[in-house]
Design an enzyme around this catalytic site. Structure first.
Site, PDB file in Angstrom:
ATOM      1  CE  LYS A   1      -1.559   2.868   2.782  1.00 39.20           C
ATOM      2  NZ  LYS A   1      -1.442   4.079   1.945  1.00 39.20           N
TER       3      LYS A   1
ATOM      4  N   GLY B   1       7.504   4.801   7.548  1.00 38.35           N
ATOM      5  CA  GLY B   1       6.735   6.026   7.763  1.00 38.35           C
ATOM      6  C   GLY B   1       7.083   6.618   9.105  1.00 38.35           C
TER       7      GLY B   1
ATOM      8  CD  GLU C   1      13.806   0.021   8.479  1.00 40.79           C
ATOM      9  OE1 GLU C   1      14.327   1.041   8.973  1.00 40.79           O
ATOM     10  OE2 GLU C   1      14.351  -1.093   8.517  1.00 40.79           O
TER      11      GLU C   1
ATOM     12  CB  CYS D   1      14.169   8.023   7.508  1.00 41.84           C
ATOM     13  SG  CYS D   1      14.971   6.918   6.333  1.00 41.84           S
TER      14      CYS D   1
ATOM     15  CD  GLU E   1      11.885  12.283  10.776  1.00 44.15           C
ATOM     16  OE1 GLU E   1      10.726  11.963  11.083  1.00 44.15           O
ATOM     17  OE2 GLU E   1      12.634  11.577  10.094  1.00 44.15           O
TER      18      GLU E   1
END
Ligand code: NAD
Length: 485
Positions: free
Chosen positions: A181, A233, A255, A290, A390
């Site tokens: 997805k 995500g 992750e 990331c 972040e």
């Protein structure tokens, strides 16, 4: 009112080897981040299509797991060749879907091909272990690695093709089937990937790609026939996925994000250290990565020099239309991200960080999308919002340190634990840093991440589980223990 761009790529739902033009999840108006215009209205999978795809994948698993390794290998190599042959097309679609500069996006395809070929080499190499050969109890035992079944892969928008490459080939090489997805923000590269999977000749149902919104992701995660979920995500979504997986105790690979420290010791090669820190931290993908080195920690003896270099480098980043070949950095992905990043910049200013360059939207005639100036802050308090959270945008935080121990302490003062970067000419100090930094990986003196043969994955709220290397394939195998009396 936003207008519709013409010549948008066709996107569909890939179920059972065929593309469908509609799904029960409604539609999504895809906005090109470089223009702010709607490029296309894409169909979204709903619960019904996710359920259908998982059932098909479960049936396909019965024969895929028994497909000879050499055949699985040949199909993966064919897919790699097709992806390679379509590099330019992938670059273009990527620029269009999330604003990645075409030159960066096309280069990434090289990495993608590397990952597919790496895992194409695995099907015939999966092995178990003899755990006892007729020991004193007369029992012979061994481990039997077996594929898990249907894997649900949920991916985000910043590098969908790379995420596909880090997940799908390993899952397939191990003998699993997969339902992917992708994010509704980036449907174009997953669409082409699905098309190439079909062209490569994978049996229907082995790989299915269903663009969808959050609901489709949560139905996939909660599905009782899904044997493992691999998610890329943010931590907030990961928590929801863990809830969705809880009922069936479905295991996950997560992750997630990062706030990776880039430690520059006083003996470092400053050319490499500063260019990796700035170009990767806020240039490449406009900071939307990331594992990027977004916290620069510089030894006080070189602190002023590092700041000076960071300013020059940040101001040299060529920002522009992602389709233009000279562009090094494009827009951020959406209006929502744009507003969120500007709010972070505002907070950092209020928290007393020293603005070195940037600090606002990039207003230039002809650039109408979501462009933000590459921004550098110095004297950032390691406990502040900017150092702790972040940004996922072009904002670099620089802080000083006095000793190696203090550098490690600041680096580890984080809920994340994805990557760590170190720059020093002293091998002893390099090893001590690698030992001391609490992350999934440490990259020294400009080494780059995302090599297919190395396990990648974080600690803390950066998630758990690995992609890449041997660990990345054994994530998708059950080590069954067999004992014979
Ligand atoms: P996100 O977490 O909001 O969405 C990611 C995917 O999850 C999308 O496909 C989305 O539709 C789906 N989703 C949303 N809600 C869901 C739900 N309730 N159940 C199931 N699926 C759901 O993405 P984001 O936060 O915008 O992505 C950016 C994050 O991704 C950053 O934190 C970044 O660091 C991280 N990231 C990590 C890696 C890695 O490999 N470690 C790589 C790229 C990005």
């Amino acid at each position: 009112m936003m207008t519709i761009e013409t010549d948008a790529p066709v996107v569909g739902l890939w179920i059972g080897g065929e593309r469908r033009a509609q799904g029960s999840g409604g539609t999504h108006d895809h906005v090109n981040p470089a223009t702010g215009l709607v490029g296309d209205t894409i169909p979204l999978a709903g619960a019904a299509e996710v359920d259908e795809a998982v059932v098909i994948a479960d049936r396909a698993f019965a024969s895929w797991r028994n497909t000879p390794p050499a055949q699985r290998q040949a199909l993966l190599f064919t897919l790699a060749d097709l992806v390679e042959a379509n590099a330019a097309k992938f670059g273009e679609l990527s620029a269009r879907e999330n604003g990645s500069p075409i030159v960066v996006a096309t280069t990434v395809v090289g990495k993608v091909v590397e990952w597919i070929r790496y895992y194409a080499g695995w099907p015939g190499k999966i092995d178990g272990q003899v755990t006892s050969a007729y020991g004193p109890d007369g029992v012979f035992s061994y481990t039997l690695p077996q594929p898990l079944g249907v894997i649900g892969a949920i991916i985000t928008w910043n590098g969908p093709l790379m995420s596909l490459a880090m997940k799908v080939p390993a899952m397939l090489a191990a003998g699993n089937t997969v339902v992917v997805k992708p994010s509704e923000l980036t449907p174009y590269t997953p669409e082409l990937f699905a098309e190439l999977v079909s062209q490569a000749g994978f049996p229907p149902g082995v790989v299915q790609v269903l663009p969808g919104a959050a609901e489709a992701g949560s139905v996939l995660a909660a599905h009782p026939l899904v044997r493992k979920v691999s998610f890329t995500g943010g931590p907030d979504t990961a928590r929801k996925i863990l809830h969705a997986c809880a009922e069936n105790m479905t295991p996950t690979v997560l992750e997630l994000g990062g706030k990776s420290a880039n430690i520059i010791l006083d003996d470092a090669d400053l050319d490499t250290a500063c260019s990796q820190g700035v170009m990767m931290g806020i240039g490449l993908l406009s900071g939307q990565g990331c594992a990027f080195p977004t916290r620069m920690l510089a030894h006080r003896a070189i602190y002023d020099e590092v700041i000076k270099r960071a300013k020059t480098l940040a101001e040299s980043i060529v920002i522009g239309d992602p389709m233009a070949p000279q562009t090094m950095s494009g827009p951020v992905v959406s209006r929502q991200s744009f507003d969120r990043i500007l709010a972070v910049i505002g907070r950092a200013k209020r928290d007393g960080a020293r603005l070195i360059t940037g600090g606002g939207p990039l207003n230039r005639p002809g650039l109408d999308g979501y462009y933000i100036q590459p921004t550098v802050f110095a004297d950032v308090d390691p406990d502040s919002d900017l150092a702790q959270n972040e940004v996922f945008g072009p904002v670099l935080a620089i802080s000083p340190f006095d000793t190696d121990e203090q550098a490690i302490e600041i680096a580890n003062n984080s809920r994340y634990g994805l990557s760590g970067y170190v720059h020093t000419k002293n091998i002893r100090r390099a090893h001590a840093m690698a030992e001391g930094i609490r992350t999934g990986e440490v990259l020294i003196n400009g080494a780059l991440n995302l090599a297919a043969n190395r396990p990648f994955g974080g600690l803390g709220i950066s998630g758990f589980g690995k992609e890449g290397g041997r660990d990345g394939i054994y994530e998708f195998l059950n080590m069954k223990s067999v004992a014979i009396n």
